[in-house]
Enzyme design. Structure first.
Site, PDB file in Angstrom:
ATOM      1  CE1 TYR A  27      21.081  10.335  33.046  1.00 26.76           C
ATOM      2  CE2 TYR A  27      19.447   9.997  34.890  1.00 26.76           C
ATOM      3  CZ  TYR A  27      20.538  10.299  34.436  1.00 26.76           C
ATOM      4  OH  TYR A  27      21.192  11.387  35.145  1.00 26.76           O
TER       5      TYR A  27
ATOM      6  CB  VAL B   6      11.526  13.444  35.987  1.00 27.69           C
ATOM      7  CG1 VAL B   6      11.121  12.038  36.444  1.00 27.69           C
ATOM      8  CG2 VAL B   6      10.525  14.131  35.204  1.00 27.69           C
ATOM      9  CD  GLU B   7      16.349  10.341  37.435  1.00 29.68           C
ATOM     10  OE1 GLU B   7      16.158   9.908  38.590  1.00 29.68           O
ATOM     11  OE2 GLU B   7      16.884   9.291  36.698  1.00 29.68           O
ATOM     12  CB  SER B   8      16.787  15.189  42.142  1.00 31.30           C
ATOM     13  OG  SER B   8      16.809  16.348  41.401  1.00 31.30           O
TER      14      SER B   8
ATOM     15  CB  VAL C 127      16.977  14.234  33.211  1.00 32.96           C
ATOM     16  CG1 VAL C 127      17.779  13.264  33.887  1.00 32.96           C
ATOM     17  CG2 VAL C 127      16.779  13.821  31.624  1.00 32.96           C
TER      18      VAL C 127
END
Length: 205
Positions: free
Chosen positions: A169, A104-106, A101
């Protein structure tokens, strides 16, 4: 050769040399600007390009911004991995899923901020962080705690289904409930696929 012919040739040579001199000056100025240290933004990380010095520059000095960013991301990932493992396991969430997560997110940029106001490694909204008992989501370690707690709630809400929890999410649990599965949003579908791909990679590493 006549004197007039000699003078003509000298004048012709001077006229031809002027554009070349101007061009050389322009190129010199451009090289100076190019090698001036500057911050280059690439994706979610920043890197500085500095003119190599000495006869044997090291690989980091010669690395492109993309390579430097990738190396920096891996260094940060390694730094936070123990904390990710500790927090994830304490809440019964797979550390590999949490790392996926974050990836991919940051891209493991602890200072990342989205256009919607989500912050940090796990791109947590400040309001969401407060709901799970975290007061400072800008702190990287607290951000991981907030993200893991929220992910845990989503996993519980969707019976442990990781793909549905990831969809929630990204787009909110309401949309997942509304569509009875992953919402037909391109962004959410890409997000879920990318996270699951990195999840499998981290599980096998």
């Amino acid at each position: 050769m006549s004197v007039r012919r000699i003078v003509f040739n000298i004048l012709l040579a001077l006229v031809c040399a002027l554009p070349l001199a101007a061009l050389e000056s322009r190129l010199n100025n451009e090289r100076t600007d190019y090698f001036t240290p500057e911050v280059v933004k690439t994706g979610t990380a920043t890197s500085a390009f500095v003119e190599p010095t000495g006869n044997s520059p090291n690989m980091m000095e010669l690395a492109s911004p993309e390579v430097s960013d990738d190396l920096n991301s891996k260094k940060i990932e390694h730094h936070y991995t123990p904390h990710i493992k500790k927090v994830a396991e304490s809440h019964g969430v797979s550390p590999a899923l949490v790392k996926a997560v974050i990836k991919v997110e940051s891209g493991f940029d602890p200072q990342a901020v989205s256009s919607q106001g989500a912050v940090g490694l796990m791109q947590v909204m400040p309001e969401t962080a407060r709901r799970v008992g975290v007061s400072n989501p800008h702190d990287p370690h607290s951000n991981i705690v907030a993200g893991v707690k929220y992910l845990k709630k989503l996993l519980e809400m969707f019976g442990g289904n990781e793909t549905l929890a990831l969809a929630a999410y990204n787009s909110g649990p309401g949309n997942v409930l509304k569509y009875g599965g992953i919402p037909p949003y391109r962004q959410t579908q890409v997000f879920v696929n990318r996270v699951m791909r990195y999840y499998r990679m981290y599980l096998n590493s």
